[in-house]
Design a protein around this motif. Sequence first.
Motif, PDB file in Angstrom:
ATOM      1  N   VAL A 154       0.692  -1.359  -0.188  1.00 57.67           N
ATOM      2  CA  VAL A 154       0.035   0.348   0.346  1.00 57.67           C
ATOM      3  C   VAL A 154       0.680   1.532   0.202  1.00 57.67           C
ATOM      4  CG1 VAL A 154      -2.044  -0.825   0.929  1.00 57.67           C
ATOM      5  CG2 VAL A 154      -0.005  -0.279   2.976  1.00 57.67           C
ATOM      6  N   PHE A 155       0.171   3.001  -0.466  1.00 54.92           N
ATOM      7  CA  PHE A 155       1.034   3.637  -0.554  1.00 54.92           C
ATOM      8  C   PHE A 155       1.198   4.304   1.244  1.00 54.92           C
ATOM      9  CE2 PHE A 155      -1.007   4.096  -4.695  1.00 54.92           C
ATOM     10  CZ  PHE A 155       0.020   3.876  -5.217  1.00 54.92           C
ATOM     11  N   PRO A 156       2.181   4.641   1.695  1.00 55.58           N
ATOM     12  CA  PRO A 156       2.545   4.990   2.681  1.00 55.58           C
ATOM     13  C   PRO A 156       1.433   6.331   3.598  1.00 55.58           C
ATOM     14  CG  PRO A 156       4.100   5.413   2.350  1.00 55.58           C
ATOM     15  CD  PRO A 156       3.123   4.638   1.341  1.00 55.58           C
ATOM     16  N   PRO A 157       0.632   6.307   4.961  1.00 56.99           N
ATOM     17  CA  PRO A 157       0.349   7.600   5.596  1.00 56.99           C
ATOM     18  C   PRO A 157       0.919   8.593   4.787  1.00 56.99           C
ATOM     19  CG  PRO A 157       1.167   6.338   7.159  1.00 56.99           C
ATOM     20  CD  PRO A 157       1.291   5.453   6.047  1.00 56.99           C
ATOM     21  N   ASN A 158       2.317   8.784   4.861  1.00 59.23           N
ATOM     22  CA  ASN A 158       2.852  10.215   4.995  1.00 59.23           C
ATOM     23  C   ASN A 158       3.866   9.751   3.674  1.00 59.23           C
ATOM     24  OD1 ASN A 158       5.016  10.002   6.316  1.00 59.23           O
ATOM     25  ND2 ASN A 158       3.278   9.869   7.670  1.00 59.23           N
ATOM     26  N   ALA A 159       4.489  10.688   2.938  1.00 61.49           N
ATOM     27  CA  ALA A 159       5.410  10.411   2.312  1.00 61.49           C
ATOM     28  C   ALA A 159       7.162  10.068   3.031  1.00 61.49           C
ATOM     29  CB  ALA A 159       5.854  11.903   1.443  1.00 61.49           C
ATOM     30  N   ALA A 160       7.217  10.478   4.391  1.00 61.33           N
ATOM     31  CA  ALA A 160       8.351  10.510   5.075  1.00 61.33           C
ATOM     32  C   ALA A 160       8.246   8.834   5.642  1.00 61.33           C
ATOM     33  CB  ALA A 160       7.850  11.280   5.968  1.00 61.33           C
ATOM     34  N   MET A 161       7.035   8.048   5.040  1.00 59.15           N
ATOM     35  CA  MET A 161       7.361   6.667   5.500  1.00 59.15           C
ATOM     36  C   MET A 161       8.039   5.948   4.610  1.00 59.15           C
ATOM     37  SD  MET A 161       4.328   6.138   7.919  1.00 59.15           S
ATOM     38  CE  MET A 161       3.980   4.306   8.061  1.00 59.15           C
ATOM     39  N   GLY A 162       8.109   6.705   3.272  1.00 60.43           N
ATOM     40  CA  GLY A 162       9.114   6.068   2.117  1.00 60.43           C
ATOM     41  C   GLY A 162       8.038   5.840   0.968  1.00 60.43           C
ATOM     42  N   ASP A 163       7.813   4.775   0.078  1.00 60.94           N
ATOM     43  CA  ASP A 163       7.175   5.280  -1.220  1.00 60.94           C
ATOM     44  C   ASP A 163       5.923   3.907  -1.103  1.00 60.94           C
ATOM     45  OD1 ASP A 163       8.557   7.460  -2.389  1.00 60.94           O
ATOM     46  OD2 ASP A 163      10.071   5.710  -3.145  1.00 60.94           O
ATOM     47  N   PHE A 164       6.304   2.750  -0.777  1.00 58.91           N
ATOM     48  CA  PHE A 164       5.187   1.785  -0.164  1.00 58.91           C
ATOM     49  C   PHE A 164       5.916   1.164   0.913  1.00 58.91           C
ATOM     50  CE2 PHE A 164       5.563   1.650  -5.246  1.00 58.91           C
ATOM     51  CZ  PHE A 164       4.184   1.586  -5.677  1.00 58.91           C
ATOM     52  N   SER A 165       4.530   0.815   1.933  1.00 55.17           N
ATOM     53  CA  SER A 165       4.170   0.306   2.853  1.00 55.17           C
ATOM     54  C   SER A 165       3.673  -1.126   3.001  1.00 55.17           C
ATOM     55  CB  SER A 165       3.857   0.947   4.232  1.00 55.17           C
ATOM     56  OG  SER A 165       4.202   0.515   5.378  1.00 55.17           O
ATOM     57  N   LEU A 166       4.124  -1.839   3.912  1.00 51.89           N
ATOM     58  CA  LEU A 166       3.253  -3.475   3.521  1.00 51.89           C
ATOM     59  C   LEU A 166       2.726  -3.989   5.459  1.00 51.89           C
ATOM     60  CD1 LEU A 166       2.805  -5.940   3.654  1.00 51.89           C
ATOM     61  CD2 LEU A 166       4.629  -6.929   4.568  1.00 51.89           C
ATOM     62  N   PRO A 167       1.616  -2.691   5.978  1.00 50.97           N
ATOM     63  CA  PRO A 167       1.833  -2.539   7.394  1.00 50.97           C
ATOM     64  C   PRO A 167       1.578  -4.666   7.679  1.00 50.97           C
ATOM     65  CG  PRO A 167      -0.330  -1.961   5.867  1.00 50.97           C
ATOM     66  CD  PRO A 167       0.678  -2.615   5.365  1.00 50.97           C
TER      67      PRO A 167
END
Length: 607
Positions: free
Chosen positions: A27-40
């Motif tokens: 998924v896309f992270p809640p804000n750009a500081a967390m990267g370009d993609f994210s896996l919860p």
Amino acid sequence: MVLNQAREDIVKILNKAGVKATPADIVFPPNAAMGDFSLPLFALAKEKKIAPGALAQKLQHKLQPQGLVERVEIAGPYVNFWLRRDDVAKVVFTLTPTLSHRGRGSNRQSPSTRGRGQGRGNQRVMMEMVSPNNNKPLHLGHLRNAFLGESVARLLESQGSKIVRACLFNDRGLQIAKAMLAYKLWGKDKTPKSEGMKGDQFVVQWYVLFERKAKEERAGLSPEKSKGLALEKQAEELVRKWEAGDKETLALWKQMSGWALDGINETLKRLGIKFNATYFESQLWKQGKKVVEQGLKKGVFKKDETGAVLIEFPVAAGLQPALPPKILQRADGTAIYATADLALGSEKFRKYKLSRSIWCVGQEQDLYFKQLFAIYQMLGYKWANQCEHMTYGHVFLPEGKMKTREGTVVEADALLDHMLGLIKEEVRTRHDHLNEKEIEDRAEIIAQAAVRYYLLKVAPKTAVHFDPKASIAFTGDTGPYLLYTYARIASILRKAGSNSPQPPLKIRGGEGGVMRGEGMSNLEWHLIFQLARFPEIITQAAQDRGPSHLAQYLYKLAQQFSDFYENSPVLKSAKPTRAFRLALISAIQKTLKQGLHLLTIETVEEM
């Protein structure tokens, strides 16, 4: 698409670390500081009966970048991924769409989008839309229908489908009979030409007059009778005479229907809406009555105690048990709207060999289409499950919902003329060097952009509360704002002396913003990442029949460009930053143009 490739690379990284995942989990992270993609990790942690944060720490040293992924970090219960910016930027610049100029509302497919995305290609899909009545002009609701239908048609074309644009003219029946009767009683040989009116506007005044007179008659105020029959009964008698082939009735119908359709076609031309297939209820009702007869013989239809033909939807049929019975033919033997659709369904699939047929019709007909598609199934048509009703909500003005019979309808022509008037003065003030024809043409494009965008930016099933003044604002979430952004970039590129600048071989950024990677600023990267999302946004909009996805995307892209341009010099920046930024804004401009085209909106080079 480059972001899909990135998702696949992330899945490979996770699989090697012993985590089962699919691209849909990324998924896309809640804000750009967390990267370009994210896996919860919440779902996986629950499955493994371990705290999400603890699971993340266990995975930390197993996650190794590869492919388009440059960096992997753990942040609480999330695994965050950063992409290789140079590699993504190169792909974005290579695949940025190009689009030649086309006329307003042109429904020809843009070569730049053909076959892109993940939609099913080579499907032949019919989009039936607008469906005018020959007793009144097109109104604001028809505009939403036309723009939604055309936009979804273009989106499906972008995924490789072949679209047949169709329109069913509802040109017979009780509604036009009411207008005919009023004209017969009180028209006194008036014509659209003698009254200086468009044909459709001329005809609707007789329909409105009929409704007013009938209302007065019902209230016992001023009875209008002929041969002992009340107005409603006289109109019904006209329908029977029409179906019986009465020469006088047919002549009057042909005259008034011709006036109305001439006016309607004039409005459609202004909107740039064209059809590959046109159908007329007046040419379908006889074949529809044959289907009714066949249904009676099969026992699918039956007659009630009055002699009307209807269909019931029993639970045993495996259809919708909550559906009420549907009348298909009146007790006096005359056809209704559904009678024509019984014939039209087979005609569509037979002639065009369709993979799918979509009806773009408002939500007030939701029940009708459930019944119609159920009837197709009960009649045993093989294509019954290839039918789709693309519904949408009502359009409201501050005065409330539009109503034709009370004479308070918001006609499409009147609304567009009002919008044109609001825009013309602004164009004339900004560009005093233009002649009146140029002012008129440019104002028409901007006015239609305002209406089209306002109607399309809202999810189809949601009601639209149309605000004319808000829609023409040059700031905020409006069509004119997107046109302004496009024209602003065009102006920068003209000053730079190039409309299609090429980025340097080595992708680099420059001054302004937080620097990262190969010198690319975060502002630049966020724009590139947004551009990379364009193909998947189009695919999602096509699959969901939701142009609002694309509208929201374009507005965000325009906002990001504005932020970038306010903080990052373009023409005054040093080489190679200047070349890179010119290439970047050129890609933004082309994407805006392509996206607006898919929303049926024409661009202008100057605002």
